[in-house]
Write a protein that holds these residues in place. Structure first.
Motif, PDB file in Angstrom:
ATOM      1  N   PHE A  31       0.815  -1.214   0.000  1.00 35.82           N
ATOM      2  CA  PHE A  31       0.000   0.000   0.000  1.00 35.82           C
ATOM      3  C   PHE A  31       0.851   1.268   0.000  1.00 35.82           C
ATOM      4  O   PHE A  31       0.414   2.309  -0.522  1.00 35.82           O
ATOM      5  N   ALA A  34       1.673   1.664  -3.600  1.00 36.62           N
ATOM      6  CA  ALA A  34       0.460   2.004  -4.354  1.00 36.62           C
ATOM      7  C   ALA A  34      -0.024   3.416  -4.036  1.00 36.62           C
ATOM      8  O   ALA A  34      -0.743   4.031  -4.840  1.00 36.62           O
ATOM      9  N   GLY A  35       0.361   3.937  -2.894  1.00 34.03           N
ATOM     10  CA  GLY A  35      -0.072   5.279  -2.510  1.00 34.03           C
ATOM     11  C   GLY A  35      -1.501   5.345  -2.030  1.00 34.03           C
ATOM     12  O   GLY A  35      -2.069   6.438  -1.886  1.00 34.03           O
ATOM     13  N   THR A  36      -2.102   4.191  -1.764  1.00 31.99           N
ATOM     14  CA  THR A  36      -3.484   4.128  -1.313  1.00 31.99           C
ATOM     15  C   THR A  36      -3.756   2.756  -0.718  1.00 31.99           C
ATOM     16  O   THR A  36      -3.053   1.787  -1.036  1.00 31.99           O
ATOM     17  N   VAL A  37      -4.772   2.687   0.154  1.00 30.27           N
ATOM     18  CA  VAL A  37      -5.216   1.384   0.650  1.00 30.27           C
ATOM     19  C   VAL A  37      -6.430   0.904  -0.134  1.00 30.27           C
ATOM     20  O   VAL A  37      -6.945  -0.196   0.110  1.00 30.27           O
ATOM     21  N   ASP A  38      -6.888   1.714  -1.073  1.00 27.93           N
ATOM     22  CA  ASP A  38      -8.042   1.357  -1.901  1.00 27.93           C
ATOM     23  C   ASP A  38      -7.583   0.508  -3.087  1.00 27.93           C
ATOM     24  O   ASP A  38      -7.600   0.947  -4.245  1.00 27.93           O
ATOM     25  N   TRP A  39      -7.155  -0.688  -2.787  1.00 29.79           N
ATOM     26  CA  TRP A  39      -6.611  -1.596  -3.798  1.00 29.79           C
ATOM     27  C   TRP A  39      -7.140  -2.987  -3.492  1.00 29.79           C
ATOM     28  O   TRP A  39      -6.580  -3.725  -2.695  1.00 29.79           O
ATOM     29  N   TRP A  43      -5.787  -6.500  -1.083  1.00 29.27           N
ATOM     30  CA  TRP A  43      -6.503  -7.043   0.069  1.00 29.27           C
ATOM     31  C   TRP A  43      -6.875  -8.502  -0.161  1.00 29.27           C
ATOM     32  O   TRP A  43      -6.761  -9.328   0.763  1.00 29.27           O
ATOM     33  N   GLY A 101       2.827  -2.674  -6.437  1.00 35.58           N
ATOM     34  CA  GLY A 101       2.150  -1.464  -5.966  1.00 35.58           C
ATOM     35  C   GLY A 101       2.378  -0.283  -6.891  1.00 35.58           C
ATOM     36  O   GLY A 101       1.454   0.477  -7.202  1.00 35.58           O
ATOM     37  N   ARG A 105      -0.226   1.845  -9.183  1.00 36.17           N
ATOM     38  CA  ARG A 105      -0.290   3.306  -9.020  1.00 36.17           C
ATOM     39  C   ARG A 105      -0.124   4.039 -10.344  1.00 36.17           C
ATOM     40  O   ARG A 105      -0.853   5.001 -10.624  1.00 36.17           O
TER      41      ARG A 105
END
Length: 232
Positions: A31, A34-39, A43, A101, A105
């Protein structure tokens, strides 16, 4: 066996603690890059990782609890040249996660859905092969050494009856499965580094075993292939 399990229970607890730390590091690598946890793919991958490794731990705890002690760290007598192979392999495997990640991104080389599903299958198969190899081979350790302290002998049952290094095959399937399950073709590049490193390590390990382990030369004649039957 119940008494043996009781003796190695502290090693199991330490291994579970290390696993918890590993999961945290994996999440940070994924994350953070990726710069986000919305992936969602990440998960799903982490959830699958937890389920599969829980099954593997339960299996290994049942068949050979001593593995939790001997595989926690390099043992005395480990070949000095092997530490470089281990370091490069671990680093390359870890690199799969941040590369995936960054791929998510910046949309470098995203894998199509069929390859993602193939990744799940490879990941599960890789864990199964590796766990099976560890389960039948009590000499399966982190580094290469002749285990005179543990009655080292040639193992030729289970997957070792088909190929000589099933642990490496399982590990590579796990790595490639990770890259594809995360939807990243770019993350296959670190897997290729792992493949080259493990191929070189295989040759070095076999030279050691052939020279120093009684019966290994004969085993090489019986089981002709290292990784892939009919190929290598």
């Amino acid at each position: 066996m119940p008494d043996a399990r009781r003796d190695f229970r502290p090693d199991l607890y330490r291994s579970l603690g290390s696993l918890a730390v590993t999961l945290l590091i994996m999440a940070v690598l994924l994350f953070g890059a990726a710069g986000t946890v919305d992936w969602a793919a990440a998960w799903r991958y982490l959830a699958l990782f937890v389920v599969v490794i829980a099954i593997a731990i339960a299996y290994l705890w049942r068949v050979d609890p001593e593995l939790f002690a001997v595989r926690r760290r390099p043992q005395a007598g480990s070949k000095s040249w092997d530490f470089a192979y281990v370091a490069v392999t671990v680093a390359a495997f870890a690199l799969i996660l941040p590369v995936a990640g960054l791929d998510f991104r910046f949309d470098w080389l995203q894998a199509p859905a069929p390859l993602v599903w193939l990744g799940y299958l490879l990941f599960i198969a890789g864990f199964w092969i590796t766990s099976w190899a560890q389960g039948v081979n009590r000499h399966f350790e982190l580094t290469v050494r002749i285990q005179t302290d543990r009655g080292h002998k040639v193992i030729d049952t289970g997957p070792y009856a088909v190929i000589r290094h099933p642990g490496y095959v399982g590990g590579l399937a796990l790595g490639l499965g990770t890259a594809l399950a995360l939807g990243s073709l770019a993350a296959v590049i670190p897997v290729l580094i792992c493949c080259i490193t493990l191929a070189l390590r295989t040759l070095a390990e076999e030279a050691t075993l052939e020279a120093e382990l009684s019966g290994y030369a004969e085993y090489m004649q019986r089981v002709r292939f290292r990784w892939i039957p009919g190929l290598w």
